[in-house]
Every structure is written in C-alpha cells, then in structure tokens.
Design a protein around this motif. Structure first.
Motif, short mmCIF file in Angstrom:
data_model
loop_
_atom_site.label_atom_id
_atom_site.label_comp_id
_atom_site.label_asym_id
_atom_site.label_seq_id
_atom_site.Cartn_x
_atom_site.Cartn_y
_atom_site.Cartn_z
N MET A 187 0.85 -1.21 0.00
CA MET A 187 0.00 0.00 0.00
C MET A 187 0.88 1.26 0.00
O MET A 187 1.89 1.31 0.70
N GLN A 245 0.96 6.99 2.94
CA GLN A 245 0.01 8.11 2.99
C GLN A 245 0.74 9.39 3.38
O GLN A 245 1.68 9.38 4.14
N PHE A 270 0.78 12.12 5.76
CA PHE A 270 0.17 12.13 7.08
C PHE A 270 0.21 13.50 7.73
O PHE A 270 1.28 14.08 7.90
N ASP A 271 -0.95 14.00 8.08
CA ASP A 271 -1.04 15.26 8.80
C ASP A 271 -1.00 14.92 10.29
O ASP A 271 -1.97 14.45 10.86
N THR A 272 0.16 15.15 10.92
CA THR A 272 0.36 14.73 12.30
C THR A 272 -0.58 15.44 13.27
O THR A 272 -1.07 14.84 14.22
N ALA A 284 -3.61 16.59 12.60
CA ALA A 284 -4.94 16.00 12.45
C ALA A 284 -4.99 14.62 13.09
O ALA A 284 -5.99 14.25 13.72
N PHE A 285 -3.89 13.86 12.97
CA PHE A 285 -3.82 12.54 13.58
C PHE A 285 -3.92 12.65 15.10
O PHE A 285 -4.68 11.95 15.76
N GLY A 337 8.01 1.01 19.79
CA GLY A 337 6.72 1.48 19.28
C GLY A 337 6.90 2.76 18.48
O GLY A 337 6.39 3.81 18.86
N GLY A 338 7.65 2.69 17.38
CA GLY A 338 7.85 3.86 16.54
C GLY A 338 8.64 4.93 17.27
O GLY A 338 9.76 4.67 17.70
N VAL A 367 0.20 5.03 20.31
CA VAL A 367 1.57 4.62 20.59
C VAL A 367 2.55 5.65 20.03
O VAL A 367 3.35 6.21 20.76
N SER A 368 2.45 5.90 18.75
CA SER A 368 3.48 6.70 18.07
C SER A 368 2.81 7.66 17.10
O SER A 368 1.79 7.34 16.49
N ASP A 393 4.87 9.35 14.66
CA ASP A 393 5.63 9.23 13.42
C ASP A 393 6.63 8.09 13.54
O ASP A 393 7.67 8.28 14.19
N PRO A 394 6.36 6.93 13.00
CA PRO A 394 5.19 6.55 12.19
C PRO A 394 3.92 6.49 13.06
O PRO A 394 4.02 6.22 14.25
N MET A 440 1.11 5.01 14.94
CA MET A 440 0.84 3.65 15.44
C MET A 440 -0.12 3.68 16.62
O MET A 440 -0.08 4.60 17.44
N PHE A 477 -9.65 4.67 12.79
CA PHE A 477 -8.26 4.44 12.39
C PHE A 477 -8.20 3.13 11.62
O PHE A 477 -8.54 2.08 12.15
N LEU A 489 -3.00 3.59 8.59
CA LEU A 489 -2.87 3.91 7.17
C LEU A 489 -3.76 5.09 6.81
O LEU A 489 -3.47 5.87 5.91
N PHE A 520 -7.17 7.71 8.63
CA PHE A 520 -8.02 7.99 9.80
C PHE A 520 -8.99 9.08 9.41
O PHE A 520 -8.78 9.81 8.43
#
Lengths: 326, 326
Positions: free
Chosen positions: A1, A4, A6-8, A10-11, A128-129, B45-46, B48-49, B51, B118, B139, B141
């Motif tokens: 895949m 993406q 990624f808008d941190t 927004a996440f 964990g990342g 968890v994270s 970036d990346p 998680m 998510f 991937l 959200f």
C-alpha cells in the motif's frame, strides 16, 4: 500500500477523540534521582497475571532512567490533582517538591491521594515507533473513592455517569422533537431549581417567607448596607422584587434593620436565619452527593458555571465589595 | 519479591478508575466473515510513524480471525453508539446486521458515524499475559465532531470539559466553605434557571405575561381540558399559582378558553404563543450548544435529569395522559 501523506496534527486530534484518564508514572534513576511524567497512554493488558502498559516518547529526558528502572508506579490522578498533572507534564526540575511521598514495594516514588495506583515490575519494553512501550506486572495496587481526572480532545474533563437503566422523567413515550418535551434544557433547569427550592421552602415557610424575602436575605448576607434599590438590582434577574411592604414585613420579623443612611442590614436574628438557609441548602447538596456521586455533582456545578458565564445578562457581582465612593 | 495474593475483582475495579473511550475493532476472517468486538484497551503509541495498539483476551472467539488478519479498523464510538457498543460486547452472531458499512482501504469492516476511525495494518502482536497486544500502523483515519462515548468504573459516561482558564463567576476571592458562596449548587441552579428565563422573558413580556401564565400555557400545551385546580397541581412546585384573575386575563387575551365542563384549553392563538415560547427556548438551547459544545450540553441534561429523579417530591407526570374516568 502506498505511503500516505500524514497530517500529524490531524492525527493527534483524531486520537484525542479517545477519552483517557491521566496518570503520572514514576521511577528512580540509577543515581537515586526520582523521575516522573504525565502520561495518558496507560492501559490495562491482562488480569491474570495482572499486567498494564504505557508508552513513552523516545525523546523524553526520562527514557534512560525508565530503561534502567526495574520498577515503576502508575498513579491514576484524581480531579484534585490537575495541578500535579501539569507539573509532571512539564520539563521542570523538582517536580516532586512538596509531595509527601509514601513508602511502596519498590524504590519508585509513590504519590498519595490518587484515584488508583499500580506498583509494577517492568517485564518487557517493546519498540513502538517514536515511543517505547513499557509492560509491567502489577505487584500491588490500591484505589480510593476520588473522582478521576479525565482528558479528552486536549482538555481536562469530568465525567457525568450514565446509569445502565437510563433516566426518563416521564413514563410516556417521548413527544416529537419539535414540541415541549422533557429533553428541553429550560424545562430541566426550571424543574431542578424549583425542586431544590421546594425542599428549602420547608425551612423558610415556617417564617412565612416569600421567595423574594429569601433572595433578599441571601443578598444581605453577602453585602451589608444596601438600599432597597440596590437589593433589587441584585435580585431583579429572578423576576422577583422587594417592595416597601416586604421591607416592613422583614423589619417587623426582626430579620433586617434600617440604618441612618436609609440602607438595610441583617439583624443578628436575620443573619442566623440566613445561615440556617445556607446550612439547609448545603445539607440538600450533601444528600445529592450521596445519591449522584461526588464526581457527578462536581461535573454538574462545572457545567452550570459555564452556562451561567455564557448567559450572564451582565448581573452585578454579588461577592464584589461595594464601591465606597457610591 | 513474593507472589501477592491477587483479588482480581478489586484489580478490575482499580483499573476502572482509569477512564477510557469505547472502541469497536473490526477485521475480516480468512473465510470472509466480518468480526468485531468492543474494546476499551485501545491507546495511541506513536505519531511518526503513526501507530496505535489494543489488546484482546486470548479466550476471545475472534482471536484466530485477528491473528490471521493483515488489517483491522478501530472505531472510537460516539455517544449515539452505546447500543452498538453493547452489541459488539456480546458474543452474539450477526453483530453487523443493519449497519451500513463503508468502503475502507482494506477488507476490514468500516462502521459509519463514529467520533474517529483508524484504519490499520497489523505490524506486530505481542504476548500480554491472558491477552494479546496488537500494534498497528495507521494507514488512514478520519474524525467527526460527535461527542465520544466514555467508560469509567464499569459505567458509560459523558464528559464535562474543563476550560483551561477555569470558570469563576465572581472576581472576588472565594468566601470560606461555611458561608454562602458561588459553589453552592442551589445558587448555581437558581441562577442558571433565572438567566435562561430572563432570556425567555424578552418574548413573553411583550404579552405582559407573569411567570405563572407562562407555566400555565406550557402545561396546557401538553394536557388539554384541565380545571384550574389541575393546572395548579402541575405548577404548584414552582411556588407560582394561577388565580381566577389570571384565568380571566388569559381568556381576555384569547390565549385560553373555558369548556362546558369548567375545564380550560389553549385557543389557536394560545397554542401559537406557547409554541413560540418553546421555539424560543430551543433557540436559546441551540445557542448554548454552540457556546458550550454538544457533548457538554448532553452531559448537563443527563445530570439534571438524575437530580430531578432524586429530588422529585412526587410531582404528577405532565406527559402522562389524564385518566378518562376522572
């Protein structure tokens, strides 16, 4: 895949939709320094064996200490510990200053007055990342009946608990949205207020008081030397007002007295009566705290204060000292 | 360290002090069957990346499906999805019946109308005692402005958010606990009610209404054919009552009319006036929802209903049909 974009921010906001409690995790560094930080990434893992986890940013100044620590303690913070949460969320030194630490099973600092505490032995640390995930075995725990601090969408919060059986005021099926039904906030506020006052009236009806007399005595309990006009400025928003006849009645009952400058104050008897009203109001509130729970009453008061702030038509501040030059 | 005697119920209760949101986690089994369950063991968890993690009891019927699944979706439930939470917390079949699933990035079922979602790729599964810990890469959200469902101490809950700056009604330092101060619940309820009514009065003052007229019209909006005595039974708890003079006034204003059996009902004009009042009350409420937030107003209403249930002096049910044999 495909990776993406990624808008941190927004996440992070989306993650904020998941409500959490607030914890402080503590340990002792190899050099004996106590370390601690605020985390909401805590969660339960296993009941048997008892296990919990939390995660820590790899950039945290405390990473080294936690990686060396054999033990750490998790403190689920109470509503009263919001300041503590802020302190341990900062990078400041001496976070533990002024805290009367308790003796635990391990060398990890144990903070008092929490909703719950879990004393843990670190079992394993997973990658964990950008965080490390610490999984611990719970060696001991305790719990106190203190409303827990809550975090949601980047804000502290309180909870209003929903009874399993629901809450319906009427036994009838609910009327359609557009009409007058028990869900109308104005109705709920009015009925709540009047039912509380209904209980109060048992006390002040014995003295043949009108609601306006009750409000006037309350105002004079805070502010002495008010003219009739000033009293009415304070109680006008209730739709009640005090007339000359009311004043005469209250004087005849020896509840208030007129001063030389045409203002009024409570007599000793009036003060006693007003304090009795307050004591009664507090007793009703204590009963509600037993029925609804401390945390729910705290949440109700918070929401009412926010509603009052938003709907204030510009009422005079009852607790603010009267300007002397008036 | 010696093995502790562990009271699992007490441990579970202590864990309940940590407030959580409620999620449904979904995947598709190798045979194509959709699986899903309610979990509050979710956490970030994270960044970036990106998680997240959650854990699942090894005894769960869905373990096999999740162990085979390459993808799973996390749904942070909204207040409106409490029934869905109960459905997915049970072992029932056909949990997905009636849900209009959406198309996601993977084969994992995607449930609509959640506070946040998510869509994840499973990265690694760790052992966690009697649970398995699933760690996934996010991937995709999304998030909607829907008040999230909350779980605390084994109960569903709503949140009342605390503004960072706090809420103080008076600019003065707070008076001691024992005296009349802005923290008194009775004061907060009274002031909230009267400030809401103060806004309402702008509408009904134009018709020179008393509060008692307003209450009487509201009652007659729900229940027709009431005698004066019956009207007063409904509004008595407000401390207001309707007199013969009030009745005459309301008739003269063509708001109510007298029927042959000496009972009263709204005229067409009276109904219109009463509906205008309700519309105005709803408009004020809508404004508050904008100011305080949908979730906070929901929490306020819940708490008021619980307070009303607990303090009800035995008021007649306004929405219950009058007994015909009366």
């Amino acid at each position: 895949m495909a990776q993406q974009e990624f808008d941190t921010t927004a996440f992070r906001n989306a993650l904020g939709s998941f409500t959490t409690g607030v914890t402080i995790i503590t340990a002792t560094a190899p050099d004996g320094t106590p370390v601690g930080l605020t985390a909401n990434s805590f969660n339960s893992v296993s009941l048997d064996p008892p296990m919990v986890l939390w995660s820590l940013a790899k950039t945290s100044l405390s990473v080294e200490a936690f990686n060396e620590a054999k033990h750490w303690n998790v403190h689920v913070l109470s509503q009263e510990q919001q300041d503590l949460s802020n302190t341990f969320a900062s990078r400041g030194e001496n976070k533990f200053a002024g805290i009367d630490l308790e003796e635990g099973l391990s060398d990890a600092p144990l903070i008092p007055d929490c909703s719950a505490r879990f004393q843990c032995r670190n079992m394993v640390t997973h990658d964990g990342g950008d965080h490390l995930i610490y999984i611990g075995e719970v060696l001991n725990f305790d719990q106190q009946d203190l409303p827990p601090l809550v975090f949601q969408q980047g804000q502290y919060a309180m909870t209003a608990r929903k009874p399993w059986e629901g809450v319906e005021l009427s036994s009838e099926p609910k009327a359609p949205e557009c009409s007058y039904n028990e869900d109308l906030l104005g109705y709920l506020l009015g009925r709540s207020h009047f039912q509380m006052l209904f209980r109060m009236r048992k006390v002040f009806d014995e003295q043949a008081h009108e609601d306006s007399h009750f409000f006037a005595l309350s105002v004079l309990n805070i502010q002495a030397n008010l003219s009739l006009e000033e009293i009415n400025d304070y109680i006008e928003y209730t739709g009640h007002s005090l007339t000359d006849t009311d004043i005469e009645f209250l004087i005849s009952q020896e509840l208030i007295e007129k001063l030389d400058d045409e203002t009024y104050q409570l007599t000793a008897n009036g003060r006693e009566t007003s304090l009795l009203h307050i004591a009664q109001a507090k007793a009703i509130e204590e009963e509600l705290i037993r029925d609804l729970g401390q945390g729910d009453v705290m949440a109700l008061k918070l929401l009412l204060k926010r509603l009052i702030s938003k709907t204030d038509p510009g009422l005079p501040d009852l607790w603010k000292a009267k300007e002397t030059a008036k």
